[in-house]
Motif scaffolding. Structure first.
Motif, mmCIF file in Angstrom:
data_model
loop_
_atom_site.group_PDB
_atom_site.id
_atom_site.type_symbol
_atom_site.label_atom_id
_atom_site.label_comp_id
_atom_site.label_asym_id
_atom_site.label_seq_id
_atom_site.Cartn_x
_atom_site.Cartn_y
_atom_site.Cartn_z
ATOM 1 N N ASP A 256 3.816 8.890 -5.678
ATOM 2 C CA ASP A 256 4.323 8.112 -4.553
ATOM 3 C C ASP A 256 5.691 7.509 -4.876
ATOM 4 O OD1 ASP A 256 1.916 8.701 -3.436
ATOM 5 O OD2 ASP A 256 1.204 6.635 -3.280
ATOM 6 N N ARG B 236 -8.508 9.019 -8.681
ATOM 7 C CA ARG B 236 -7.484 10.005 -8.309
ATOM 8 C C ARG B 236 -6.312 9.319 -7.626
ATOM 9 N NH1 ARG B 236 -12.022 13.162 -6.842
ATOM 10 N NH2 ARG B 236 -11.754 12.591 -4.633
ATOM 11 N N ARG B 237 -6.629 8.339 -6.789
ATOM 12 C CA ARG B 237 -5.563 7.589 -6.125
ATOM 13 C C ARG B 237 -4.680 6.896 -7.153
ATOM 14 N NH1 ARG B 237 -1.447 6.827 -3.259
ATOM 15 N NH2 ARG B 237 -1.083 4.719 -2.496
ATOM 16 N N LEU C 111 -0.322 7.441 -7.953
ATOM 17 C CA LEU C 111 0.681 6.431 -7.620
ATOM 18 C C LEU C 111 2.070 6.824 -8.106
ATOM 19 C CD1 LEU C 111 -1.136 3.029 -8.298
ATOM 20 C CD2 LEU C 111 -0.915 4.282 -6.140
ATOM 21 N N ASN D 227 0.821 -1.202 0.000
ATOM 22 C CA ASN D 227 0.000 0.000 0.000
ATOM 23 C C ASN D 227 0.857 1.254 0.000
ATOM 24 O OD1 ASN D 227 -1.967 -1.849 2.256
ATOM 25 N ND2 ASN D 227 -2.584 -1.407 0.166
ATOM 26 N N VAL E 214 -4.459 -0.712 -4.988
ATOM 27 C CA VAL E 214 -5.448 0.365 -4.957
ATOM 28 C C VAL E 214 -6.798 -0.246 -4.615
ATOM 29 C CG1 VAL E 214 -6.601 2.164 -6.305
ATOM 30 C CG2 VAL E 214 -4.172 1.679 -6.692
ATOM 31 N N ALA F 37 -12.666 9.132 -6.303
ATOM 32 C CA ALA F 37 -11.566 9.125 -5.348
ATOM 33 C C ALA F 37 -10.541 8.044 -5.687
ATOM 34 C CB ALA F 37 -12.104 8.917 -3.938
ATOM 35 N N VAL F 38 -11.006 6.877 -6.059
ATOM 36 C CA VAL F 38 -10.061 5.799 -6.329
ATOM 37 C C VAL F 38 -9.329 6.025 -7.649
ATOM 38 C CG1 VAL F 38 -11.648 4.186 -7.476
ATOM 39 C CG2 VAL F 38 -9.744 3.291 -6.153
#
Length: 415
Positions: A166, A158-159, A163, A127, A148, A155-156
């Motif tokens: 990150d 956008r996540r 990545l 994660n 994910v 929202a997901v």
């Protein structure tokens, strides 16, 4: 041609094929396999080469195709036996109590345990990318699946888009440029499950992995409550997600594997993990799709007191890989212990096939043809379990699985 080493062993487990009793393995100066076979044939062809005589069992490096190293600090803290929802609720509660330094120390200890077991590659589900540096420093190869999940579509998505940020944020710590992972680690986004991830996000995540030319991973048919949620909008998962996610989703109310097919998840580039609740006709579909399969039997036993249907998988023509899952649901990171758990229940399955799942099965699932087997051109790492009992055992693979506590030595000239 000059050869670095000839290894002559009482038992040679080739990984992808049946073992050789009194076998020999020839390696070049880069530790790549040149030849493997009966010692009576192989050794005389390499007169003058250095020969290491191993009294015991020699096998290729292990491949643990499904790990969650970030959960290593939860070892022994999450009771099971009451189904998935009860287990994951306990996991979430326990994880909120962890300190960052505890997590980091447990990851480092987990990587040490992987090395001690004879592991050379992993499929790490993450994660937060917390184990990447430790894996790379240890020289472990494999795939990092950046997981994910979420039922809020926007929202997901956008996540998913975030990545890459990150990865870039950690690049300086790893000493890499841009979106690259260090060492021999590949990277791909991965959907968690079909019931915890919005369908549009599943499609987008799979598309993103394919744009990278990468394999990805999906937990599928892990427990019966997953099926009841997807197929009927019923069962314990439904109220649990309503409470946890604060989103009321529209359940597909379609057969689980039809839904997986519709989303593009039955494919040679998607590892299907668990399949403990899969049925024979569904396993036939998995085989037809060419999907790699990864089993985590000790995790299934801990959480739901069940094992995957190995006999039906063999009848369907599947050759699974093995993974340990996390230390929150499994007692160790030794993938041979997973093979032993299957051996205890499915005694009719030859021991060498179970070892194959822990070696070549994992390498093939992760797309690493140079690992997991003693085949010409491969560089799998070579390990040995030695001793008079190992040498005199009638079946080297069975001995290996029955003596998990025996020291495993990496043959350094072969690595």
């Amino acid at each position: 041609m000059d050869f670095a080493l000839v290894i002559h062993a009482d038992h040679l487990l080739r990984g992808d094929e049946a073992p050789v009793r009194d076998g020999a393995l020839v390696l070049d100066g880069d530790a790549r396999v040149v030849e493997v076979g009966p010692a009576v044939d192989v050794v005389p062809r390499h007169a003058g080469a250095t020969v290491e005589r191993v009294r015991g069992v020699v096998f290729p490096g292990l491949v643990n195709a499904h790990t969650h190293l970030e959960l290593s600090a939860l070892r022994g803290q999450v009771p099971g036996g009451h189904g998935f929802v009860a287990w994951v609720e306990r996991l979430i509660g326990a994880r909120t109590e962890l300190l960052d330094e505890d997590t980091e120390a447990a990851i480092a200890a987990g990587v040490d345990a992987l090395l001690a077991a004879g592991t050379v590659a992993v499929g790490e589900v993450t994660n937060g990318l917390g184990a990447v540096g430790a894996l790379a420093r240890a020289g472990l190869q494999g795939c990092v699946f950046h997981e994910v999940f979420g039922l809020d579509r926007d929202a997901v998505l956008r996540r998913l888009a975030g990545l890459a940020d990150d990865v870039r944020a950690r690049a300086a710590l790893w000493g890499t440029d841009g979106g690259a992972l260090p060492g021999g680690l590949a990277y791909a986004p991965a959907p968690h499950t079909l019931y915890t991830t919005h369908p549009d996000a599943v499609r987008a995540i799979l598309a993103s992995a394919r744009e990278r030319g990468a394999r990805t991973s999906l937990h599928l048919a892990e427990h019966a409550s997953e099926r009841s949620a997807i197929e009927r909008g019923e069962g314990p998962v439904v109220p649990w997600l309503r409470e946890r996610a604060r989103v009321t989703r529209a359940w597909p109310c379609a057969p689980l594997f039809d839904h997986a097919q519709d989303l593009g998840a039955l494919s040679p580039d998607v590892l299907l993990v668990h399949l403990a609740d899969a049925r024979p006709h569904e396993l036939d579909r998995v085989r037809a799709a060419g999907s790699p399969v990864v089993l985590c039997p000790r995790s299934n036993l801990h959480i739901d007191v069940r094992l995957p249907p190995l006999v039906a998988m063999r009848e369907a023509g599947l050759e699974p890989a093995l993974g340990t899952d996390s230390l929150a649901s499994s007692p160790s990171l030794d993938v041979l212990a997973e093979a032993k758990a299957l051996r205890d229940r499915f005694s009719s399955v030859p021991a060498w096939e179970l070892v194959r799942m822990a070696t070549w099965g994992g390498a093939r699932a992760l797309g690493l043809p140079g690992l997991g087997r003693f085949a010409p051109g491969a560089r799998p790492g070579v390990f040995a379990v030695e001793g008079d009992a190992a040498a005199s055992a009638p079946d080297g693979a069975a001995y290996l699985l029955s003596n998990l506590g025996a020291p495993r030595r990496r043959i350094r000239g072969a690595s």
